[in-house]
Design a protein around this motif. Sequence first.
Motif, PDB file in Angstrom:
ATOM      1  N   LEU A 199      45.943  -0.693  36.432  1.00  0.00           N
ATOM      2  CA  LEU A 199      47.197  -0.743  35.736  1.00  0.00           C
ATOM      3  C   LEU A 199      46.810  -0.913  34.458  1.00  0.00           C
ATOM      4  CD1 LEU A 199      50.378  -1.355  35.574  1.00  0.00           C
ATOM      5  CD2 LEU A 199      49.632  -3.873  36.195  1.00  0.00           C
ATOM      6  N   PHE A 228      48.494   0.684  43.364  1.00  0.00           N
ATOM      7  CA  PHE A 228      47.340  -0.003  42.476  1.00  0.00           C
ATOM      8  C   PHE A 228      46.601  -0.877  43.844  1.00  0.00           C
ATOM      9  CE2 PHE A 228      51.108   0.064  39.616  1.00  0.00           C
ATOM     10  CZ  PHE A 228      50.506   0.862  38.434  1.00  0.00           C
ATOM     11  N   GLU A 247      45.950  -6.043  41.717  1.00  0.00           N
ATOM     12  CA  GLU A 247      46.806  -5.733  40.435  1.00  0.00           C
ATOM     13  C   GLU A 247      48.138  -5.503  41.207  1.00  0.00           C
ATOM     14  OE1 GLU A 247      44.473  -2.952  37.476  1.00  0.00           O
ATOM     15  OE2 GLU A 247      44.900  -1.891  39.540  1.00  0.00           O
TER      16      GLU A 247
END
Length: 149
Positions: free
Chosen positions: A2, A92, A96
Amino acid sequence: MLDEHSLAPFLADFYARVRRDPLIGPVFAAAIPDGDWPRHMATIEAFWSSVLFKTGRYKGNPFGKHQALGVLQPEHFARWLELFRETAAARFDPEEAAALHERAERIGDSLRAGLFFRPDAGGSAAAVRAEAAGRDGVPAPGARDRSSA
């Protein structure tokens, strides 16, 4: 991972899901004409960039924008968050995705507090607004809207 580079594709995927959703898709379709989606996505990207990476790119008032719709219900927020969680989990790693979803939950809580809090249900409206104002860059209800989006 991210970061600024992964943010736009994530949001594009997420909002594609939102637009197809039978519950919240029509809400978005009524508020944002097809031709306005590129501008809306730029605003959304600026918002999340500011929230996640402290870039300061977003200068608007998300509460005012959501309040102006006049049709939002708690179930709309619940579905939005469900789609957000699903999309984050697909794009992700689990840590995350969980952190991203937690941030979205806090933002949703702030918006819901301003939109749906009823003083007759107990508690202080001012206290709820003050708490909401301190979260993730979402201005308190009634804050001046400086955005053009």
